[in-house]
Write an enzyme that holds these catalytic residues in place. Structure first.
Site, PDB file in Angstrom:
ATOM      1  CG  ASN A   7      -1.885   1.104   1.270  1.00 28.81           C
ATOM      2  OD1 ASN A   7      -1.816   2.018   0.449  1.00 28.81           O
ATOM      3  ND2 ASN A   7      -2.798   1.060   2.216  1.00 28.81           N
ATOM      4  NE  ARG A  94      -6.395   1.181  -0.017  1.00 29.24           N
ATOM      5  CZ  ARG A  94      -6.793   1.680   1.124  1.00 29.24           C
ATOM      6  NH1 ARG A  94      -5.997   1.631   2.176  1.00 29.24           N
ATOM      7  NH2 ARG A  94      -7.974   2.228   1.240  1.00 29.24           N
ATOM      8  CG  HIS A 183     -13.184   3.225   3.086  1.00 33.84           C
ATOM      9  ND1 HIS A 183     -13.940   4.180   3.731  1.00 33.84           N
ATOM     10  CD2 HIS A 183     -11.902   3.530   3.328  1.00 33.84           C
ATOM     11  CE1 HIS A 183     -13.146   5.044   4.323  1.00 33.84           C
ATOM     12  NE2 HIS A 183     -11.885   4.662   4.095  1.00 33.84           N
ATOM     13  NE  ARG A 244     -10.721  12.114   3.892  1.00 33.06           N
ATOM     14  CZ  ARG A 244     -10.640  10.832   3.591  1.00 33.06           C
ATOM     15  NH1 ARG A 244     -11.651  10.222   3.034  1.00 33.06           N
ATOM     16  NH2 ARG A 244      -9.546  10.141   3.860  1.00 33.06           N
ATOM     17  CD  GLU A 389      -8.954  -1.396   4.106  1.00 35.63           C
ATOM     18  OE1 GLU A 389      -8.531  -1.054   5.232  1.00 35.63           O
ATOM     19  OE2 GLU A 389      -9.218  -0.588   3.209  1.00 35.63           O
TER      20      GLU A 389
END
Ligand code: AMP
Length: 406
Positions: A7, A94, A183, A244, A389
């Site tokens: 990643n 990823r 996600h 955010r 993940e």
């Protein structure tokens, strides 16, 4: 049968090595501050079966150098997990954006890499870093199959009614303005785990999955397919997050740009980095700090916390209506979802009239295994399922490896 997952961020490289014979994690780590710090980059490395870890400063000015260092460590007699680097059969990467072109993981070829590069304008912060990681791996491990696992792929089953925005149609056809969702790997992983736990076929599952971390998103899954998700064209839309804003009236953007006399880049930064829990509370983007301050009577921490909970409850209500069928479960996952007893309690209590009956004792358990947190007679079951993940990335990579070698 070992698989490396990567990643790659703009200045970091997270890695894990899995044994696919046992589906188990062998090594995990991260190199941070690649090419950034005068004092060098930092490596954190863990070999799980050997229960060994190390932290050190290394000299890595590029992702390739970081990767070369880590690959050598994999062969180290003391810290390593491989006899030889050839024991790695493939690498899973990823990749944040697969647009509506990819609805599953793919083998990376020269051609597909070019296509991934063409998506950069949709994810200018993350996609270039992901590609840097792929190119570094391709250079150092040219004979290993490389697989791209997309954050967007799982969401590509959404119908047009959920992914279209109410703007002129040509912005969709000309610029790709639509909801993509993010996600996806996490939502898919916990949904698959839920199918195992509930002993149901994945294709019959109706779920609402709540990925609540520093970034946060909610997904509605009907008959094993995503029908809606809260993140949109970018990961800024949806529920409020650590830094955010999430959803807001779009007219606020030009209004604030006028008031602050700022350009779109400043505005983009304000909404992505300075808003959310951090912006509202003025304290922190970390839920642990906010719960502590709220409990100590801090009003701003309480507002930020309450807004976070309320927006999630609203989405769950909307997605229950969108699914329009008996729900098999609501799933909490990621940093806040897995760890915050308060957040889970306050969300579940506001869903009482939907038929969620929390069992406080079950909710108060601190554990990293999947668990039910509602009472046995709850109309809707709620589970905490830790996300993984990278394991899903490794599994997808292994599937593609098997296909190309069959
Ligand atoms: P993630 O992005 O999934 O790694 O989640 C990171 C976030 O999880 C942090 O910013 C915290 O807000 C939250 N978090 C982690 N541990 C806890 C905890 N014990 N209680 C509340 N929030 C937590």
């Amino acid at each position: 049968m070992k698989i490396l997952t990567v990643n790659s961020g703009s200045s970091s490289l997270k890695f894990k090595v899995f044994s696919m014979c046992t589906d188990s994690l062998l090594v995990s780590g991260i190199v941070e501050c690649i090419g950034q710090c005068d004092i060098g980059s930092f490596l954190i490395y863990k070999n799980l079966p050997k229960n060994l870890s190390k932290k050190e400063t290394i000299n890595a000015t590029t992702h390739s150098q970081a990767l070369e260092y880590v690959l050598k460590l994999f062969e180290d007699p003391e810290y390593g997990c491989l006899e030889h680097i050839d024991d790695l059969i493939a690498v899973g990467h990823r990749v944040v954006h697969g647009k509506d072109v990819y609805n599953s993981s793919i083998l990376i070829t020269k051609e597909s890499l070019e296509i991934l590069k063409s998506f950069i304008e949709l994810a200018p912060l993350h996609q270039p870093a992901n590609i840097t990681g792929i190119e570094a791996c391709m250079k150092i491990l040219p004979d290993k199959p490389m697989v791209a696992v997309f954050d967007t792929a799982f969401h590509q089953t959404m119908p047009a009614e959920a992914f279209m925005y109410g703007v002129p149609y040509e912005y969709y056809t000309d610029y790709g303005i639509r909801r993509y969702g993010f996600h996806g790997t996490s939502h898919k992983y916990v949904a698959q785990r839920a199918a195992e736990i509930l002993k149901k076929s994945f294709n019959d599952l109706n779920l609402i999955t709540l990925h609540l971390g520093n970034g946060a998103s909610i997904t509605a899954i009907k008959n094993g397919k995503v029908i809606d998700t809260s993140m949109g064209f970018t990961p800024l839309e949806g529920i409020m997050m650590g830094t955010r804003s999430g959803d807001l009236d779009p007219a606020i953007v030009p209004f604030l740009m006028h008031k602050l006399n700022c350009d779109w880049e400043t505005m983009d930064k304000l909404l992505n980095k300075k808003s959310g829990l951090l912006g509202l509370s003025g304290i922190s983007n970390d839920m642990r700090d906010l719960v502590e301050k709220k409990n100590a009577g801090n009003d701003r921490a309480k507002i930020a916390y309450d807004v976070f909970i309320y927006k999630i409850v609203k989405y769950v209500g909307a997605y229950y209506a969108a699914i329009n069928a008996k729900l098999d479960a609501i799933i909490f996952t990621a940093g806040i979802g897995e760890n915050s007893i308060d957040v889970r309690r306050d969300i579940c209590n506001r869903l009482k009239y939907f038929g969620v009956k929390l069992d406080n004792e079950r909710n108060n358990v601190i554990s990293n295994t999947p668990r039910l947190i509602t009472a046995n007679d709850s109309f809707i079951d709620v589970y905490v399922i830790p996300t993984d993940e990278e394991l899903l990335m490794a599994r997808d990579t292994f599937e593609i490896y098997k296909k190309i070698n069959s």
